[in-house]
Motif scaffolding. Structure first.
Motif, PDB file in Angstrom:
ATOM      1  N   ARG A  12       3.776   8.386 -16.442  1.00  0.00           N
ATOM      2  CA  ARG A  12       3.848   6.933 -16.238  1.00  0.00           C
ATOM      3  C   ARG A  12       3.669   6.178 -17.547  1.00  0.00           C
ATOM      4  O   ARG A  12       2.777   6.489 -18.342  1.00  0.00           O
ATOM      5  CB  ARG A  12       2.776   6.483 -15.238  1.00  0.00           C
ATOM      6  N   LEU A 220       7.669  10.334  -0.972  1.00  0.00           N
ATOM      7  CA  LEU A 220       7.189   9.402  -2.000  1.00  0.00           C
ATOM      8  C   LEU A 220       8.352   8.706  -2.695  1.00  0.00           C
ATOM      9  O   LEU A 220       8.163   7.775  -3.467  1.00  0.00           O
ATOM     10  CB  LEU A 220       6.328  10.128  -3.041  1.00  0.00           C
ATOM     11  N   GLY A 259       4.293  -0.163  -2.246  1.00  0.00           N
ATOM     12  CA  GLY A 259       3.878   0.239  -3.584  1.00  0.00           C
ATOM     13  C   GLY A 259       5.054   0.692  -4.426  1.00  0.00           C
ATOM     14  O   GLY A 259       6.162   0.939  -3.913  1.00  0.00           O
ATOM     15  N   HIS A 260       4.828   0.765  -5.709  1.00  0.00           N
ATOM     16  CA  HIS A 260       5.897   1.182  -6.607  1.00  0.00           C
ATOM     17  C   HIS A 260       5.325   1.657  -7.931  1.00  0.00           C
ATOM     18  O   HIS A 260       4.295   1.161  -8.386  1.00  0.00           O
ATOM     19  CB  HIS A 260       6.886   0.034  -6.865  1.00  0.00           C
ATOM     20  N   MET A 300      -0.749  -5.489   4.233  1.00  0.00           N
ATOM     21  CA  MET A 300      -0.806  -4.676   3.021  1.00  0.00           C
ATOM     22  C   MET A 300      -1.056  -5.536   1.782  1.00  0.00           C
ATOM     23  O   MET A 300      -1.756  -5.127   0.863  1.00  0.00           O
ATOM     24  CB  MET A 300       0.490  -3.865   2.863  1.00  0.00           C
ATOM     25  N   ASN A 309       8.322  -2.001  -0.865  1.00  0.00           N
ATOM     26  CA  ASN A 309       9.386  -1.612  -1.799  1.00  0.00           C
ATOM     27  C   ASN A 309      10.730  -1.656  -1.056  1.00  0.00           C
ATOM     28  O   ASN A 309      10.785  -2.067   0.120  1.00  0.00           O
ATOM     29  CB  ASN A 309       9.094  -0.243  -2.434  1.00  0.00           C
TER      30      ASN A 309
HETATM   31  C1  LIG Z   1      13.112   3.722  -3.437  1.00  0.00           C
HETATM   32  C2  LIG Z   1      11.805   4.304  -3.750  1.00  0.00           C
HETATM   33  O1  LIG Z   1      11.712   5.442  -4.071  1.00  0.00           O
HETATM   34  S1  LIG Z   1      10.494   3.258  -3.737  1.00  0.00           S
HETATM   35  C3  LIG Z   1       9.083   4.279  -3.451  1.00  0.00           C
HETATM   36  C4  LIG Z   1       9.091   4.823  -2.053  1.00  0.00           C
HETATM   37  N1  LIG Z   1       7.841   5.530  -1.758  1.00  0.00           N
HETATM   38  C5  LIG Z   1       6.930   5.067  -0.882  1.00  0.00           C
HETATM   39  O2  LIG Z   1       7.086   4.034  -0.267  1.00  0.00           O
HETATM   40  C6  LIG Z   1       5.740   5.946  -0.650  1.00  0.00           C
HETATM   41  C7  LIG Z   1       4.435   5.129  -0.627  1.00  0.00           C
HETATM   42  N2  LIG Z   1       4.113   4.688  -1.962  1.00  0.00           N
HETATM   43  C8  LIG Z   1       3.517   5.519  -2.863  1.00  0.00           C
HETATM   44  O3  LIG Z   1       3.178   6.667  -2.574  1.00  0.00           O
HETATM   45  C9  LIG Z   1       3.296   4.994  -4.266  1.00  0.00           C
HETATM   46  O4  LIG Z   1       3.133   3.597  -4.253  1.00  0.00           O
HETATM   47  C10 LIG Z   1       4.424   5.381  -5.234  1.00  0.00           C
HETATM   48  C11 LIG Z   1       4.709   6.899  -5.172  1.00  0.00           C
HETATM   49  C12 LIG Z   1       5.707   4.648  -4.884  1.00  0.00           C
HETATM   50  C13 LIG Z   1       4.011   5.007  -6.643  1.00  0.00           C
HETATM   51  O5  LIG Z   1       2.939   5.801  -6.976  1.00  0.00           O
HETATM   52  P1  LIG Z   1       1.955   5.408  -8.199  1.00  0.00           P
HETATM   53  O6  LIG Z   1       2.762   4.974  -9.345  1.00  0.00           O
HETATM   54  O7  LIG Z   1       1.047   6.547  -8.375  1.00  0.00           O
HETATM   55  O8  LIG Z   1       1.192   4.158  -7.572  1.00  0.00           O
HETATM   56  P2  LIG Z   1       0.090   3.239  -8.226  1.00  0.00           P
HETATM   57  O9  LIG Z   1      -0.348   3.803  -9.553  1.00  0.00           O
HETATM   58  O10 LIG Z   1       0.589   1.865  -8.187  1.00  0.00           O
HETATM   59  O11 LIG Z   1      -1.109   3.408  -7.185  1.00  0.00           O
HETATM   60  C14 LIG Z   1      -2.275   2.650  -7.352  1.00  0.00           C
HETATM   61  C15 LIG Z   1      -3.223   2.882  -6.194  1.00  0.00           C
HETATM   62  O12 LIG Z   1      -2.648   2.344  -5.004  1.00  0.00           O
HETATM   63  C16 LIG Z   1      -2.589   3.318  -4.001  1.00  0.00           C
HETATM   64  N3  LIG Z   1      -1.330   3.192  -3.296  1.00  0.00           N
HETATM   65  C17 LIG Z   1      -0.116   3.066  -3.873  1.00  0.00           C
HETATM   66  N4  LIG Z   1       0.819   2.994  -2.914  1.00  0.00           N
HETATM   67  C18 LIG Z   1       0.169   3.063  -1.737  1.00  0.00           C
HETATM   68  C19 LIG Z   1       0.595   3.053  -0.407  1.00  0.00           C
HETATM   69  N5  LIG Z   1       1.881   2.960  -0.110  1.00  0.00           N
HETATM   70  N6  LIG Z   1      -0.323   3.145   0.577  1.00  0.00           N
HETATM   71  C20 LIG Z   1      -1.633   3.230   0.271  1.00  0.00           C
HETATM   72  N7  LIG Z   1      -2.102   3.258  -0.976  1.00  0.00           N
HETATM   73  C21 LIG Z   1      -1.209   3.181  -1.977  1.00  0.00           C
HETATM   74  C22 LIG Z   1      -2.617   4.641  -4.750  1.00  0.00           C
HETATM   75  O13 LIG Z   1      -3.111   5.697  -3.939  1.00  0.00           O
HETATM   76  C23 LIG Z   1      -3.523   4.327  -5.902  1.00  0.00           C
HETATM   77  O14 LIG Z   1      -4.850   4.385  -5.459  1.00  0.00           O
HETATM   78  P3  LIG Z   1      -5.971   5.158  -6.308  1.00  0.00           P
HETATM   79  O15 LIG Z   1      -5.970   4.489  -7.634  1.00  0.00           O
HETATM   80  O16 LIG Z   1      -7.187   4.993  -5.493  1.00  0.00           O
HETATM   81  O17 LIG Z   1      -5.481   6.573  -6.372  1.00  0.00           O
END
Ligand SMILES: CC(=O)SCCNC(=O)CCNC(=O)[C@H](O)C(C)(C)COP(=O)(O)OP(=O)(O)OC[C@H]1O[C@@H](n2cnc3c(N)ncnc32)[C@H](O)[C@@H]1OP(=O)(O)O
Ligand SMILES: O=C([O-])CC(=O)C(=O)O
Length: 374
Positions: A12, A220, A259-260, A300, A309
């Motif tokens: 990242r 994810l 999230g993203h 959320m 997203n």
């Molecule tokens: C078209 C696409 O591909 S868009 C992405 C589609 N994916 C999803 O919707 C899956 C759900 N989302 C996620 O898993 C994540 O937000 C991702 C994979 C998209 C990004 O992951 P990261 O870059 O690691 O997220 P980020 O650094 O912003 O996370 C920060 C915190 O928020 C939490 N968080 C992020 N997204 C979510 C979520 N959807 N639900 C709950 N908690 C979340 C993380 O667990 C993290 O918590 P921590 O610090 O206690 O571990």
């Protein structure tokens, strides 16, 4: 350089290469393709113009677009050997595995022998991917062998016609067009990066896309639109959704579609697909799924400052158009193949094999113990 706020895990914040195809999360405009804002493309363009832009570098003239669309139309048929493979994939297979196999088989039958053939291979994939998934789906689920060479004007309408055995309404065709534009390209996301790593070894374009499909499959990444649908479908109404989401957050469950990795406050594609989902809800008379989705979004943000997203409102939008949940992520493939392949060409044009290093965390050097002494 590693961005300290984001941390280095998952690469990242690290710049892993250059691209002229797309910007994500830059101030002023959240998402651009070759300099064009996503909001303007989604409002005014046809997906085929975007596909042309990504493969040729400029928007087409009217004559170029007609010629390009006619070419795509002519490439919708499936080779017999590919049909045979699709007919042998079981009904309970995951459609993303069908896409992966379909793409790989196509690469066997219509090899990219030389990089000069890339655009022809790309056009073929853009044209035939809806045929691949629908041929398998209709054969395995409905027991019919469909004719995939339709006369539909667009990739989106072609898909819906094959799926439902009738031409889509204007609204449905319009939403598919917007959806395909929104999903087309997104810089160095996981699946595109997979494609670029494969391209950097000077592999063929079908291998690059096959690998990218496998990466997109995960919940994810692209698989989140299906996971979001599975979740919201279980909510009876908005209050029930609130109760369940609060419980999930307490248990620290991931809420799919939120999230993203790059965007911090919003995903610019969400406001667009949300608007279309609302329109579709009104059209089909929904008074559950759309309000449930809106409530999920509110909770959320209120509880976690996490935003929808691109995937979240795609779930309800696709559902309203009668698309089975398990076909959601394959639609993403039909669109993103344009971005992946543009990146493959970009990588090839200025290539060095992608091969990072790792910090070693294993045991110190030790001597081999003969098997009888272990
Ligand atoms: C078209 C696409 O591909 S868009 C992405 C589609 N994916 C999803 O919707 C899956 C759900 N989302 C996620 O898993 C994540 O937000 C991702 C994979 C998209 C990004 O992951 P990261 O870059 O690691 O997220 P980020 O650094 O912003 O996370 C920060 C915190 O928020 C939490 N968080 C992020 N997204 C979510 C979520 N959807 N639900 C709950 N908690 C979340 C993380 O667990 C993290 O918590 P921590 O610090 O206690 O571990
Ligand atoms: O950029 C990402 O990490 C994921 C994403 O939104 C996409 O690929 O469309």
């Amino acid at each position: 350089m590693v961005d300290k706020a984001l941390g280095g895990a998952g690469l990242r914040g690290q710049v892993a290469g250059q691209t002229a195809l797309c910007t994500v999360g830059q101030t002023g405009s959240g998402l651009t393709y070759c300099g064009y804002d996503i909001a303007e493309l989604a409002e005014k363009a046809q997906f085929e113009e975007v596909s042309f832009l990504l493969s040729r570098g400029e928007l087409p003239t009217s004559a170029e677009l007609s010629e390009y669309k006619a070419k795509l139309k002519s490439l919708r048929g499936l080779p017999t050997a590919l049909k045979t493979v699709l007919e042998n994939i079981p009904k309970d297979a995951h459609p993303m595995d069908v896409m992966r196999t379909g793409c790989s088989m196509l690469g066997n039958l219509e090899m990219e022998n030389d990089f000069s053939e890339a655009n022809d291979a790309i056009d073929r994939m853009v044209a035939v991917f809806p045929s691949i998934i629908c041929y398998w789906y209709r054969f395995s689920h409905d027991g019919v062998r469909i004719e995939t060479q339709t006369d539909d004007d667009s990739v989106g309408a072609h898909f819906l016609t094959l799926l439902h055995d009738k031409a889509p309404s204007e609204l449905f065709a319009q939403v598919m067009n917007v959806s395909l534009i929104l999903y087309a390209e997104h810089e160095f996301n996981a699946s595109t990066f997979t494609g670029r790593v494969c391209a950097s070894t000077l592999s063929d374009i079908h291998s690059c896309v096959t690998g990218a499909i496998g990466t997109l499959r995960g919940p994810l990444h692209g698989g989140a639109n299906e996971a979001a649908m599975d979740m919201i479908e279980g909510f009876k109404d908005a209050d029930h959704a609130e109760q369940e989401i609060m419980g999930m957050l307490e248990r620290k469950d991931k809420i799919m579609g939120f999230g993203h990795a790059i965007y911090r406050e919003s995903d610019p594609r969400n406001v667009i697909i949300k608007k279309w989902s609302e329109k579709l809800a009104a059209e089909v008379g929904d008074d559950v799924l759309y309000p449930v989705s809106v409530r999920c979004e509110e909770i959320m943000w209120r509880e976690k400052k996490l935003f929808c997203n691109a995937d979240f409102f795609h779930a309800s939008a696709y559902h309203f158009m009668g698309i089975p949940t398990k076909l959601f992520t394959p639609i993403f493939v039909m669109s993103r193949v344009t971005g992946w392949t543009a990146h493959v060409k970009e990588q090839r044009a200025n290539n060095r094999i992608i091969r990072p290093s790792a910090d070693y965390t294993g045991p110190e050097a030790r001597s081999y113990t003969p098997i009888e002494s272990r």
